[in-house]
Every structure is written in C-alpha cells, then in structure tokens.
Design an enzyme around this catalytic site. Structure first.
Site, PDB file in Angstrom:
ATOM      1  N   THR A  12       0.828  -1.226   0.000  1.00  0.00           N
ATOM      2  CA  THR A  12       0.000   0.000   0.000  1.00  0.00           C
ATOM      3  C   THR A  12       0.854   1.265   0.000  1.00  0.00           C
ATOM      4  OG1 THR A  12      -0.058  -0.142   2.406  1.00  0.00           O
ATOM      5  CG2 THR A  12      -1.934  -1.101   1.221  1.00  0.00           C
ATOM      6  N   GLY A  13       2.181   1.119  -0.009  1.00  0.00           N
ATOM      7  CA  GLY A  13       3.077   2.271   0.056  1.00  0.00           C
ATOM      8  C   GLY A  13       3.435   2.810  -1.323  1.00  0.00           C
ATOM      9  N   ALA A  14       4.204   3.894  -1.335  1.00  0.00           N
ATOM     10  CA  ALA A  14       4.596   4.529  -2.601  1.00  0.00           C
ATOM     11  C   ALA A  14       5.402   3.545  -3.470  1.00  0.00           C
ATOM     12  CB  ALA A  14       5.423   5.786  -2.309  1.00  0.00           C
ATOM     13  N   SER A  41      -3.848  -1.570   7.150  1.00  0.00           N
ATOM     14  CA  SER A  41      -4.373  -1.637   5.774  1.00  0.00           C
ATOM     15  C   SER A  41      -4.929  -3.008   5.414  1.00  0.00           C
ATOM     16  CB  SER A  41      -3.263  -1.313   4.768  1.00  0.00           C
ATOM     17  OG  SER A  41      -2.806  -0.010   4.968  1.00  0.00           O
ATOM     18  N   CYS A 133      17.863   4.625  -3.937  1.00  0.00           N
ATOM     19  CA  CYS A 133      17.466   5.206  -5.226  1.00  0.00           C
ATOM     20  C   CYS A 133      18.557   6.102  -5.831  1.00  0.00           C
ATOM     21  CB  CYS A 133      16.171   5.980  -5.077  1.00  0.00           C
ATOM     22  SG  CYS A 133      16.048   6.931  -3.564  1.00  0.00           S
ATOM     23  N   SER A 163       8.750  12.142  -2.778  1.00  0.00           N
ATOM     24  CA  SER A 163       8.261  10.752  -2.755  1.00  0.00           C
ATOM     25  C   SER A 163       9.315   9.782  -2.229  1.00  0.00           C
ATOM     26  CB  SER A 163       7.809  10.323  -4.149  1.00  0.00           C
ATOM     27  OG  SER A 163       8.851  10.528  -5.075  1.00  0.00           O
ATOM     28  N   GLY A 164      10.588  10.192  -2.245  1.00  0.00           N
ATOM     29  CA  GLY A 164      11.643   9.346  -1.666  1.00  0.00           C
ATOM     30  C   GLY A 164      11.397   9.078  -0.190  1.00  0.00           C
ATOM     31  N   LYS A 219      25.192   6.238   2.419  1.00  0.00           N
ATOM     32  CA  LYS A 219      24.664   5.112   1.633  1.00  0.00           C
ATOM     33  C   LYS A 219      25.243   5.187   0.220  1.00  0.00           C
ATOM     34  CE  LYS A 219      20.223   4.575   4.040  1.00  0.00           C
ATOM     35  NZ  LYS A 219      18.777   4.911   4.020  1.00  0.00           N
ATOM     36  N   ARG A 240      16.994  17.676  -0.351  1.00  0.00           N
ATOM     37  CA  ARG A 240      15.567  17.476  -0.640  1.00  0.00           C
ATOM     38  C   ARG A 240      15.021  18.724  -1.309  1.00  0.00           C
ATOM     39  NH1 ARG A 240      13.591  12.722  -0.563  1.00  0.00           N
ATOM     40  NH2 ARG A 240      14.109  12.373   1.608  1.00  0.00           N
ATOM     41  N   HIS A 247      14.316  11.945  -8.996  1.00  0.00           N
ATOM     42  CA  HIS A 247      15.532  12.465  -8.362  1.00  0.00           C
ATOM     43  C   HIS A 247      16.499  12.947  -9.458  1.00  0.00           C
ATOM     44  CE1 HIS A 247      14.091  11.064  -4.629  1.00  0.00           C
ATOM     45  NE2 HIS A 247      15.030  10.201  -4.274  1.00  0.00           N
TER      46      HIS A 247
HETATM   47  P1  NAP Z   1       5.321   4.500   2.450  1.00  0.00           P
HETATM   48  O1  NAP Z   1       4.665   5.130   1.289  1.00  0.00           O
HETATM   49  O2  NAP Z   1       5.272   5.195   3.758  1.00  0.00           O
HETATM   50  O3  NAP Z   1       4.728   3.005   2.624  1.00  0.00           O
HETATM   51  C1  NAP Z   1       5.111   2.166   3.663  1.00  0.00           C
HETATM   52  C2  NAP Z   1       4.549   0.754   3.416  1.00  0.00           C
HETATM   53  O4  NAP Z   1       5.048  -0.133   4.429  1.00  0.00           O
HETATM   54  C3  NAP Z   1       3.035   0.693   3.523  1.00  0.00           C
HETATM   55  O5  NAP Z   1       2.550  -0.296   2.650  1.00  0.00           O
HETATM   56  C4  NAP Z   1       2.832   0.280   4.968  1.00  0.00           C
HETATM   57  O6  NAP Z   1       1.602  -0.388   5.192  1.00  0.00           O
HETATM   58  C5  NAP Z   1       3.958  -0.723   5.112  1.00  0.00           C
HETATM   59  N1  NAP Z   1       4.308  -0.939   6.501  1.00  0.00           N
HETATM   60  C6  NAP Z   1       4.742  -0.025   7.395  1.00  0.00           C
HETATM   61  N2  NAP Z   1       4.929  -0.602   8.606  1.00  0.00           N
HETATM   62  C7  NAP Z   1       4.599  -1.904   8.454  1.00  0.00           C
HETATM   63  C8  NAP Z   1       4.582  -3.013   9.330  1.00  0.00           C
HETATM   64  N3  NAP Z   1       4.945  -2.909  10.612  1.00  0.00           N
HETATM   65  N4  NAP Z   1       4.183  -4.213   8.847  1.00  0.00           N
HETATM   66  C9  NAP Z   1       3.809  -4.326   7.551  1.00  0.00           C
HETATM   67  N5  NAP Z   1       3.798  -3.322   6.676  1.00  0.00           N
HETATM   68  C10 NAP Z   1       4.186  -2.116   7.122  1.00  0.00           C
HETATM   69  O7  NAP Z   1       6.860   4.253   2.187  1.00  0.00           O
HETATM   70  P2  NAP Z   1       7.628   3.885   0.807  1.00  0.00           P
HETATM   71  O8  NAP Z   1       8.101   5.122   0.169  1.00  0.00           O
HETATM   72  O9  NAP Z   1       6.792   2.942   0.001  1.00  0.00           O
HETATM   73  O10 NAP Z   1       8.934   3.183   1.376  1.00  0.00           O
HETATM   74  C11 NAP Z   1       8.891   1.991   2.098  1.00  0.00           C
HETATM   75  C12 NAP Z   1      10.300   1.535   2.387  1.00  0.00           C
HETATM   76  O11 NAP Z   1      10.932   1.197   1.153  1.00  0.00           O
HETATM   77  C13 NAP Z   1      11.200   2.596   3.025  1.00  0.00           C
HETATM   78  O12 NAP Z   1      11.092   2.615   4.425  1.00  0.00           O
HETATM   79  C14 NAP Z   1      12.563   2.181   2.559  1.00  0.00           C
HETATM   80  O13 NAP Z   1      13.120   1.229   3.428  1.00  0.00           O
HETATM   81  C15 NAP Z   1      12.281   1.547   1.215  1.00  0.00           C
HETATM   82  N6  NAP Z   1      12.585   2.507   0.136  1.00  0.00           N
HETATM   83  C16 NAP Z   1      13.622   2.249  -0.617  1.00  0.00           C
HETATM   84  C17 NAP Z   1      13.958   3.123  -1.606  1.00  0.00           C
HETATM   85  C18 NAP Z   1      15.172   2.865  -2.399  1.00  0.00           C
HETATM   86  O14 NAP Z   1      15.888   3.806  -2.590  1.00  0.00           O
HETATM   87  N7  NAP Z   1      15.402   1.670  -2.897  1.00  0.00           N
HETATM   88  C19 NAP Z   1      13.242   4.250  -1.864  1.00  0.00           C
HETATM   89  C20 NAP Z   1      12.164   4.518  -1.078  1.00  0.00           C
HETATM   90  C21 NAP Z   1      11.837   3.612  -0.076  1.00  0.00           C
HETATM   91  P3  NAP Z   1       0.326   0.333   5.863  1.00  0.00           P
HETATM   92  O15 NAP Z   1      -0.505   0.825   4.717  1.00  0.00           O
HETATM   93  O16 NAP Z   1      -0.342  -0.778   6.602  1.00  0.00           O
HETATM   94  O17 NAP Z   1       0.831   1.422   6.752  1.00  0.00           O
HETATM   95  O1  3JN Z   2      14.771   9.964   0.773  1.00  0.00           O
HETATM   96  C1  3JN Z   2      14.927   9.433  -0.330  1.00  0.00           C
HETATM   97  O2  3JN Z   2      14.833  10.072  -1.379  1.00  0.00           O
HETATM   98  C2  3JN Z   2      15.269   7.995  -0.407  1.00  0.00           C
HETATM   99  C3  3JN Z   2      14.969   7.306   0.860  1.00  0.00           C
HETATM  100  C4  3JN Z   2      15.131   6.024   1.034  1.00  0.00           C
HETATM  101  C5  3JN Z   2      14.831   5.406   2.309  1.00  0.00           C
HETATM  102  C6  3JN Z   2      13.874   5.972   3.137  1.00  0.00           C
HETATM  103  C7  3JN Z   2      13.617   5.402   4.385  1.00  0.00           C
HETATM  104  C8  3JN Z   2      14.315   4.319   4.815  1.00  0.00           C
HETATM  105  C9  3JN Z   2      15.531   4.270   2.714  1.00  0.00           C
HETATM  106  C10 3JN Z   2      16.509   3.632   1.795  1.00  0.00           C
HETATM  107  O3  3JN Z   2      16.069   3.029   0.834  1.00  0.00           O
HETATM  108  O4  3JN Z   2      17.714   3.711   2.021  1.00  0.00           O
HETATM  109  C11 3JN Z   2      15.279   3.741   3.977  1.00  0.00           C
HETATM  110  C12 3JN Z   2      16.022   2.565   4.494  1.00  0.00           C
HETATM  111  O5  3JN Z   2      15.648   1.456   4.113  1.00  0.00           O
HETATM  112  O6  3JN Z   2      16.952   2.738   5.262  1.00  0.00           O
END
Ligand code: NAP
Ligand code: 3JN
Length: 342
Positions: A12-14, A41, A133, A163-164, A219, A240, A247
């Site tokens: 359900t997340g971004a 969710s 990212c 959105s990051g 990172k 940011r 990005h």
């Molecule tokens: P987001 O829009 O805030 O979405 C968070 C997602 O995680 C939602 O589906 C949420 O579900 C779920 N969640 C949170 N806590 C949970 C739990 N305890 N158990 C199960 N599901 C849970 O965040 P996002 O931007 O999608 O990012 C999510 C994560 O992806 C980040 O924290 C980061 O680690 C990683 N990420 C990586 C990159 C990258 O650079 N590769 C970029 C962005 C993010 P609910 O709807 O139930 O709250």
């Molecule tokens: O802020 C951004 O543009 C990228 C953010 C990535 C992010 C956000 C929360 C937690 C990360 C990541 O992918 O490194 C994390 C994390 O998993 O540590």
C-alpha cells in the site's frame, strides 16, 4: 513458462504500489499475488491487472501459508529485519528494498545493468538487496564510464523528490503549497522533513553521522563501492527539493584516464536502460518532469572540465519510485528467474 507466487510487503506504500504497476507492465510471471501490509491496511484492496486484490496482514507465518516463491520487501528496515528471515525459511527468495541488508557481505547488492553476476550469491542468505534510489541511477549512468576510462572519484549533489520519503511526505508538500496559497504557510506543520519543504531546499536527508555527512550520503558512498567492485572516492551532498517525483543529480566524475566528452556521450548512450538527452542549445536535458513513470535513467549536460582532461560533468535524472526502487527490484527478480531456470 513457470509462474511464481509473489508477495509484495508494503504493497500500500509509494514503492509497493509502483511494484504492482511495473509487474503488470512487464507481464511478470505471477501465479498468485499476495499484497501485504500492516494491520492498518489489511482487509483493504490494491489494484492489479484491473482487479481488486485483498491486502493481508504481514505475519510470521504468511509466507509459508501462501507458499510464496518471491517476496519483494519495501516496508522499512525494521520490517525487513524481522520478517525477511521468515520468508526465506518458507523457501522464498527475498528482494529487499530497504537498507537493512545492503552492506551485509553475504547479501548481494544489485543493479542489474551494473553487477548482475552478483545475483548468484543470493543463496548465501536467500536475500538480494536493492540499493538506495540515488545510488542506482548514478551507477547506471557511470557504468560505461567505469568500463572505458576507470573511475577514481565521484562528487555528486542530489536534488531528491519528496516521494523518496514515502506517501505522507508527498502529502506534506502538497498540504504546505495549499497553505501557501491560503496565506497560512507559517502555520503549516512539518513532520516528514526537518524544515518546511514547500518553496525551500533542505540540505539534509536522514540523520547526520559523526563525519559530518548524512546517512543518505554515506549510503551513496558505501553502496557505490560495493556495486562497482572498486575503491572509488565518493563525496555526496543529498538535498531534498520541493518536487513530487524524480531524483536529479549533478555528477562530477574524475576518471583514471583522460576523457573525450563527445566519445563519453556516445559511450553513456550505449549503457543499458540509459537515455542521453543532451542538446542544451535547444533546451534539451533531463528534468524530473520528463522521467515520471519511465524505466530509464536520463543523462545530459555531459561536458568536459575546464581545467582537467580526466574530469567529466553530467546531470542524471530518474524516477526514484521506478528506477530507484520498483523497476530495479522487478528487474532483479526477472534476472533471478533467468539464472535459476538455467
Ligand atoms: P510509504 O509510502 O510510507 O509506505 C510504507 C509501506 O510499508 C506501507 O505499505 C505500509 O503499510 C507498510 N508498513 C509499514 N509498517 C509496516 C509493518 N509494521 N508491517 C507491515 N507493513 C508495514 O513508504 P515507501 O516510500 O513505500 O517506502 C517503504 C520503504 O521502502 C522505506 O522505508 C525504505 O526502506 C524503502 N525505500 C527504498 C527506496 C530505495 O531507494 N530503494 C526508496 C524509497 C523507499 P500500511 O498501509 O499498513 O501502513
Ligand atoms: O529519501 C529518499 O529520497 C530515499 C529514501 C530512502 C529510504 C527511506 C527510508 C528508509 C531508505 C533507503 O532506501 O535507504 C530507507 C532505508 O531502508 O533505510
């Protein structure tokens, strides 16, 4: 062709939502899709191939109950730390979008256009990590330069979209802009960012480390070295900016050999999933608005240095939710399938 039971943790997340879109587009061989999120969710639905699919609660037993083959995690590091081992135990390969396992020497950190061969190390822990990212788009653009000239040092400043930081961070920017037009920006709250993000730029992403760099900047340093298999000096400044998606990065690369900028342009344009947009006289260069929902990394403003023949400058832009997260994860899964079916 074999099909797979796929769990999307954080559906359900971004990032999770974008994973579903990318899987649809590439016709990923899904036998059963299991969207997972927190209890908040669970019971709701996500759309996949014009159907509403029920979101289930992430539990320790769900991977075994649903006979999951591939688990794509993007629900934060602590969720991956706790639940990825249960997915592996149930026989799934985990592709993790969080930073939790990235620097673990037994976990491959993969950008398929750069180091696909590392995927074979997945068996060590059953986990493949997806880089940050900002790292992904940079190494994609620089891989051809590394192969041709060698890279000694990278100096990069990023312009990272809201959105990051997730869906609620995008909402924060929109809300602040609405408050600005209602003449009440000074009353507007900021939760996701350390300062007001509307009409501002913030030179801080994540927390500061003892060395003065932020965690996001470190990172980029550590991940680049692991992915590119070389000791490259990296200095990053992560910023940011008040955009929603895409990005951008200003990259200065110091090569081991002298570089001909025109030849470099051609070499970069031959990189896998890299598109050169570089006709500055006609106003053509990469910008976030051009990269939204695209699966390629765009590179422009490629030019030599005024002083040193071994330095190249460029501007690199990609959709952070796609190239920087979902598309990279899905490409890893596709490569994993290719390798495992040999
Ligand atoms: P987001 O829009 O805030 O979405 C968070 C997602 O995680 C939602 O589906 C949420 O579900 C779920 N969640 C949170 N806590 C949970 C739990 N305890 N158990 C199960 N599901 C849970 O965040 P996002 O931007 O999608 O990012 C999510 C994560 O992806 C980040 O924290 C980061 O680690 C990683 N990420 C990586 C990159 C990258 O650079 N590769 C970029 C962005 C993010 P609910 O709807 O139930 O709250
Ligand atoms: O802020 C951004 O543009 C990228 C953010 C990535 C992010 C956000 C929360 C937690 C990360 C990541 O992918 O490194 C994390 C994390 O998993 O540590």
């Amino acid at each position: 062709m074999r099909k797979f039971n796929v769990a999307v943790v954080g559906a359900t997340g971004a990032v999770g939502e974008e994973m579903l879109r990318v899987m649809e587009e590439v016709e990923f061989p899904v036998a059963k899709l299991v969207p997972l999120a927190s209890a908040r969710s669970a019971g709701g639905t996500v759309e996949y191939k014009d159907e509403e699919v029920k979101v289930k609660e992430l539990t320790e037993t769900i991977f075994e109950e649903e006979e999951i083959d591939i688990a794509l995690f993007s629900a934060g590091g602590s969720v991956s730390a706790k639940f990825a081992p249960f997915a592996v135990e149930a026989g799934a390969v985990v592709i993790d979008n969080t930073s939790h396992f990235r620097m673990d020497p037994d976990v491959p950190l993969v950008v398929p256009e750069v180091n696909p061969e590392d995927i074979t190390k997945w068996r060590e822990k059953g986990i493949i990590a997806n880089p940050n990212c900002s790292t992904i788009q940079m190494v994609q653009a620089l891989k051809p330069i590394q192969e041709t000239y060698g890279i000694q040092r990278i100096d990069v400043s990023t312009y990272q979209a809201t959105s990051g930081a997730g869906k609620s961070a995008m909402d924060e920017l929109v809300r602040q802009m609405q408050d600005f037009f209602a003449f009440k920006l000074d009353e507007s709250e900021h939760r996701k960012f350390p300062h007001q993000i509307a009409l501002n730029v913030i030179p801080q992403i994540d927390v500061f480390m003892e060395n003065g760099f932020t965690k996001e900047e470190m990172k980029m340093v550590n991940e680049t070295n692991k992915i590119m298999h070389d000791a490259i000096e990296v200095a990053a400044t992560c910023v940011r900016v008040p955009t929603l998606r895409g990005h951008a990065e200003s990259v200065t690369v110091t090569c081991k050999k002298d570089v001909d900028p025109e030849a470099a342009k051609k070499i970069i344009s031959e990189g896998e999933n890299v598109v050169v947009l570089d006709d500055p006289e006609n106003g053509i260069y990469p910008m976030p608005t051009l990269c939204v929902e695209k699966n390629e990394t765009f590179v422009g403003r490629i030019r030599g240095d005024i002083y040193r023949p071994n330095i190249l400058h460029m501007f690199v832009v990609a959709d952070n939710l796609r190239v920087g997260a979902a598309t990279n994860a899905v490409r890893i899964a596709q490569k994993w399938i290719e390798m495992e079916s040999i």
